[in-house]
Design a protein around this motif. Structure first.
Motif, mmCIF file in Angstrom:
data_model
loop_
_atom_site.group_PDB
_atom_site.id
_atom_site.type_symbol
_atom_site.label_atom_id
_atom_site.label_comp_id
_atom_site.label_asym_id
_atom_site.label_seq_id
_atom_site.Cartn_x
_atom_site.Cartn_y
_atom_site.Cartn_z
ATOM 1 N N GLY A 9 -3.898 12.022 -0.189
ATOM 2 C CA GLY A 9 -5.107 12.153 0.631
ATOM 3 C C GLY A 9 -6.289 12.483 -0.241
ATOM 4 N N LEU A 10 -6.653 11.537 -1.081
ATOM 5 C CA LEU A 10 -7.753 11.806 -2.020
ATOM 6 C C LEU A 10 -9.009 10.988 -1.744
ATOM 7 N N THR A 23 -0.224 6.050 9.055
ATOM 8 C CA THR A 23 -1.482 6.668 8.650
ATOM 9 C C THR A 23 -1.859 7.705 9.702
ATOM 10 N N PHE A 45 0.843 -1.206 0.000
ATOM 11 C CA PHE A 45 0.000 0.000 0.000
ATOM 12 C C PHE A 45 0.877 1.255 0.000
ATOM 13 N N THR A 54 1.684 1.681 8.379
ATOM 14 C CA THR A 54 1.676 2.513 7.166
ATOM 15 C C THR A 54 1.784 4.006 7.465
ATOM 16 N N ILE A 62 -11.837 -2.356 1.802
ATOM 17 C CA ILE A 62 -12.419 -1.157 2.439
ATOM 18 C C ILE A 62 -11.716 0.153 2.104
ATOM 19 N N VAL A 63 -10.473 0.075 1.570
ATOM 20 C CA VAL A 63 -9.818 1.336 1.222
ATOM 21 C C VAL A 63 -10.560 1.942 0.025
ATOM 22 N N THR A 64 -10.626 3.235 -0.035
ATOM 23 C CA THR A 64 -11.345 3.907 -1.127
ATOM 24 C C THR A 64 -10.716 3.609 -2.494
ATOM 25 N N ALA A 103 -14.026 1.570 -1.762
ATOM 26 C CA ALA A 103 -14.392 0.345 -1.036
ATOM 27 C C ALA A 103 -15.411 -0.471 -1.831
ATOM 28 N N CYS A 151 0.860 4.423 -2.485
ATOM 29 C CA CYS A 151 0.835 5.841 -2.079
ATOM 30 C C CYS A 151 1.927 6.620 -2.831
ATOM 31 N N ILE A 165 -20.847 10.488 -1.328
ATOM 32 C CA ILE A 165 -20.926 9.525 -0.227
ATOM 33 C C ILE A 165 -20.713 10.238 1.107
ATOM 34 N N LYS A 197 -18.429 -1.349 -1.154
ATOM 35 C CA LYS A 197 -19.782 -0.754 -1.228
ATOM 36 C C LYS A 197 -19.792 0.446 -2.178
ATOM 37 N N PRO A 209 -8.866 12.663 8.086
ATOM 38 C CA PRO A 209 -8.587 11.776 9.231
ATOM 39 C C PRO A 209 -7.462 10.774 8.995
ATOM 40 N N TRP A 210 -7.362 10.237 7.772
ATOM 41 C CA TRP A 210 -6.417 9.134 7.563
ATOM 42 C C TRP A 210 -5.662 9.311 6.251
ATOM 43 N N VAL A 211 -4.387 9.646 6.341
ATOM 44 C CA VAL A 211 -3.532 9.662 5.150
ATOM 45 C C VAL A 211 -2.236 8.915 5.496
ATOM 46 N N SER A 212 -1.844 7.999 4.617
ATOM 47 C CA SER A 212 -0.708 7.101 4.897
ATOM 48 C C SER A 212 0.581 7.578 4.229
HETATM 49 C C1 FAD Z 1 -5.154 1.829 7.323
HETATM 50 C C2 FAD Z 1 -5.837 2.870 6.516
HETATM 51 C C3 FAD Z 1 -5.069 3.671 5.676
HETATM 52 C C4 FAD Z 1 -5.681 4.667 4.928
HETATM 53 N N1 FAD Z 1 -4.907 5.464 4.128
HETATM 54 C C5 FAD Z 1 -5.470 6.444 3.417
HETATM 55 C C6 FAD Z 1 -4.678 7.297 2.585
HETATM 56 O O1 FAD Z 1 -3.463 7.153 2.464
HETATM 57 N N2 FAD Z 1 -5.299 8.303 1.926
HETATM 58 C C7 FAD Z 1 -6.635 8.514 2.018
HETATM 59 O O2 FAD Z 1 -7.136 9.457 1.392
HETATM 60 N N3 FAD Z 1 -7.426 7.702 2.775
HETATM 61 C C8 FAD Z 1 -6.872 6.688 3.473
HETATM 62 N N4 FAD Z 1 -7.668 5.870 4.241
HETATM 63 C C9 FAD Z 1 -9.125 6.109 4.253
HETATM 64 C C10 FAD Z 1 -9.886 5.078 3.417
HETATM 65 O O3 FAD Z 1 -9.534 5.126 2.071
HETATM 66 C C11 FAD Z 1 -11.398 5.297 3.549
HETATM 67 O O4 FAD Z 1 -11.781 6.559 3.097
HETATM 68 C C12 FAD Z 1 -11.833 5.182 4.956
HETATM 69 O O5 FAD Z 1 -11.447 3.892 5.387
HETATM 70 C C13 FAD Z 1 -13.322 5.386 5.143
HETATM 71 O O6 FAD Z 1 -14.026 4.609 4.231
HETATM 72 P P1 FAD Z 1 -15.422 3.946 4.632
HETATM 73 O O7 FAD Z 1 -15.878 3.210 3.422
HETATM 74 O O8 FAD Z 1 -15.259 3.237 5.920
HETATM 75 O O9 FAD Z 1 -16.306 5.201 4.847
HETATM 76 P P2 FAD Z 1 -17.870 5.278 5.249
HETATM 77 O O10 FAD Z 1 -18.331 3.929 5.714
HETATM 78 O O11 FAD Z 1 -18.517 5.855 4.068
HETATM 79 O O12 FAD Z 1 -17.810 6.223 6.462
HETATM 80 C C14 FAD Z 1 -18.020 7.616 6.291
HETATM 81 C C15 FAD Z 1 -16.917 8.428 6.913
HETATM 82 O O13 FAD Z 1 -16.993 8.476 8.325
HETATM 83 C C16 FAD Z 1 -15.711 8.724 8.824
HETATM 84 N N5 FAD Z 1 -15.404 7.811 9.926
HETATM 85 C C17 FAD Z 1 -16.091 6.713 10.260
HETATM 86 N N6 FAD Z 1 -15.554 6.159 11.345
HETATM 87 C C18 FAD Z 1 -14.473 6.929 11.686
HETATM 88 C C19 FAD Z 1 -13.518 6.866 12.717
HETATM 89 N N7 FAD Z 1 -13.562 5.909 13.665
HETATM 90 N N8 FAD Z 1 -12.555 7.822 12.784
HETATM 91 C C20 FAD Z 1 -12.509 8.801 11.862
HETATM 92 N N9 FAD Z 1 -13.418 8.913 10.858
HETATM 93 C C21 FAD Z 1 -14.389 7.984 10.776
HETATM 94 C C22 FAD Z 1 -14.731 8.511 7.719
HETATM 95 O O14 FAD Z 1 -14.282 9.784 7.265
HETATM 96 C C23 FAD Z 1 -15.545 7.882 6.649
HETATM 97 O O15 FAD Z 1 -15.055 8.256 5.385
HETATM 98 C C24 FAD Z 1 -7.090 4.856 5.002
HETATM 99 C C25 FAD Z 1 -7.855 4.029 5.825
HETATM 100 C C26 FAD Z 1 -7.256 3.044 6.561
HETATM 101 C C27 FAD Z 1 -8.115 2.162 7.428
#
Ligand code: FAD
Length: 395
Positions: free
Chosen positions: A139-140, A223, A101, A221, A371-373, A375, A105, A150, A377, A171-174
């Motif tokens: 971070g896209l 993140t 991953f 990673t 589940i990573v974007t 995902a 990135c 969404i 769903k 919230p999450w960028v790796s």
């Molecule tokens: C290990 C890891 C690495 C990642 N690296 C990257 C990256 O490099 N770049 C990048 O752009 N994205 C990154 N992501 C984000 C990822 O791509 C998804 O956008 C994210 O997992 C949310 O998707 P979802 O389908 O669960 O969102 P949904 O189920 O649609 O949830 C809606 C939103 O709610 C928020 N949310 C829900 N629960 C939490 C929580 N506990 N804490 C904070 N926010 C929450 C999130 O913003 C989420 O997008 C990473 C995620 C993980 C788990």
């Protein structure tokens, strides 16, 4: 979807840009394999269980030319294009999905810069990103998900003299750290929903990284949360201004999604190896499981051929006309990853349940692919929308 053979010839490339071992082997992967064996294999369990960021491996992979497929030769690339990007990720994912991953990135960020119209950024950043001297993220996810309606945008920009001021939190960028860079995109106030795409320097004023999330997999990673507070991004760091962003998205999006298949191909292959390993002594009982290794391997071979074929097309052009194929392939990749990891776990049995056994790690890693974007769903929703007659979204 049509398939290509695995031995499809790689287009002519400047071998001089490759390490000597790769110029000899021709596929650009010999030095990559050596870097994996020397710098990643001994670290895989620490990356997984101690959340150790594999920085030494990423640097070594950069030296071995592992990121150069994403960059044009004029800026330090190897001319091998998207297939090379996918194949490197696949090699890495055979051992460790966290590291694969991180390869995604790094190469995705390189490609976003490569496909921008900003020549200064290309000269300034691409050679060091291609060499692994500068580490980079993207971070896209929020940008993509917001464009697809969404979730809401978490960042917003306003135009000021000489650049943009950005506020908000991702919230999450790796693949981040104080000396790293990453790309993101967000709407600009007063620009009718149009986006600006920028390269962010993690050391810049008004920006901070916050370590707040810990994960059951992929925790090595780096993140981190990205906090922007009146953060000024100069025009020199802009990848696409609002007037350019629609065309820019069409250039970057197909390959951004497609390249993630490298993670799935490598992970599925590793799961097949675990099944073979177990079958050496337990085939008489494993034969009663739903998914047999031959079935998974046949599906993997078909997916790999389709991925390589589209990767070559993407190297030639933007590929937005293949969006639906790419979304379906990416969906199938996530689903097959889960199936393969589940089958590997059931084949390995209680041994696979041990903390240091790769079978349970592969299962946790496979969920990340799903589940990573974008995902599972998200992909199903977009496929349904496009097949229902909606145009592909802007992002
Ligand atoms: C290990 C890891 C690495 C990642 N690296 C990257 C990256 O490099 N770049 C990048 O752009 N994205 C990154 N992501 C984000 C990822 O791509 C998804 O956008 C994210 O997992 C949310 O998707 P979802 O389908 O669960 O969102 P949904 O189920 O649609 O949830 C809606 C939103 O709610 C928020 N949310 C829900 N629960 C939490 C929580 N506990 N804490 C904070 N926010 C929450 C999130 O913003 C989420 O997008 C990473 C995620 C993980 C788990």
């Amino acid at each position: 979807m049509s398939t290509a053979t695995l031995d499809t010839p790689i287009p002519a490339h400047p071998c001089a840009a490759l390490p000597a071992a790769d110029a000899a082997s021709g596929d650009g992967l010999a030095a990559v394999r050596s870097a994996i064996a020397a710098h990643l294999v001994p670290k895989v369990v620490d990356v997984d269980l101690k959340a150790e960021y594999p920085e030494g491996f990423l640097r070594a992979l950069g030296q071995a030319g592992g990121f150069r497929g994403a960059v044009e030769p004029a800026y330090g690339g190897n001319g091998l294009g998207m297939k090379h990007v996918v194949q490197v990720m696949e090699e890495v994912a055979r051992e460790c999905l966290s590291s694969a991953f991180l390869v995604w990135c790094q190469t995705a960020c390189a490609r976003y810069i490569q496909l921008s119209g900003n020549d200064w950024l290309k000269k300034q950043f691409l050679p060091s990103i291609a060499a692994g001297e500068l580490l980079a993220g993207t971070g896209l996810s929020n940008t993509v998900k917001s464009c697809d309606t969404i979730e809401d945008y978490r960042l917003s920009a306003r135009r000021v003299e000489g650049g943009y001021v950005i506020n908000g939190v991702l919230p999450w960028v790796s693949n981040l750290g104080p000396s790293h860079v990453f790309t993101t995109g967000c709407p600009v106030v007063g620009e009718d929903g149009k986006l600006v795409f920028v390269l962010v320097d993690c050391a810049q004023a008004g920006f901070k990284l916050v370590d707040c999330a810990h994960f059951v997999g992929l925790d090595g990673t780096r993140t981190l949360a990205c906090h922007f507070k009146e953060s000024f991004v100069p025009d020199s760091m802009v990848l696409a201004h609002p007037s350019e962003s629609e065309a820019y998205v069409k250039r970057i999006k197909p390959a951004m999604i497609h390249a993630q298949m490298g993670m799935g191909l490598g992970l599925i292959d590793a799961c097949c190896k675990l099944m073979h390993q177990s079958n050496r002594t337990l085939a008489h009982v494993n034969q009663y499981l739903d998914d047999q290794v031959e079935t998974i391997e046949a599906a993997l071979a078909g997916a790999r051929a389709a991925v390589y074929e589209i990767a070559d097309e993407l190297s030639e052009g933007a590929g937005s006309e293949r969006t639906l194929d790419i979304l379906k392939l990416r969906l199938a990749g996530g689903e097959l990853s889960l199936r393969a990891a589940n089958a590997a776990m059931l084949h390995q049995g209680a041994k696979g349940y041990l903390v240091r056994n790769p079978a349970q790690r592969r299962l946790r890693e496979a969920y990340f692919i799903a589940i990573v974007t974008p995902a599972t769903k998200h992909l199903r929703r977009e496929i349904a929308r496009i097949e229902g007659g909606h145009a592909c979204s802007g992002m």
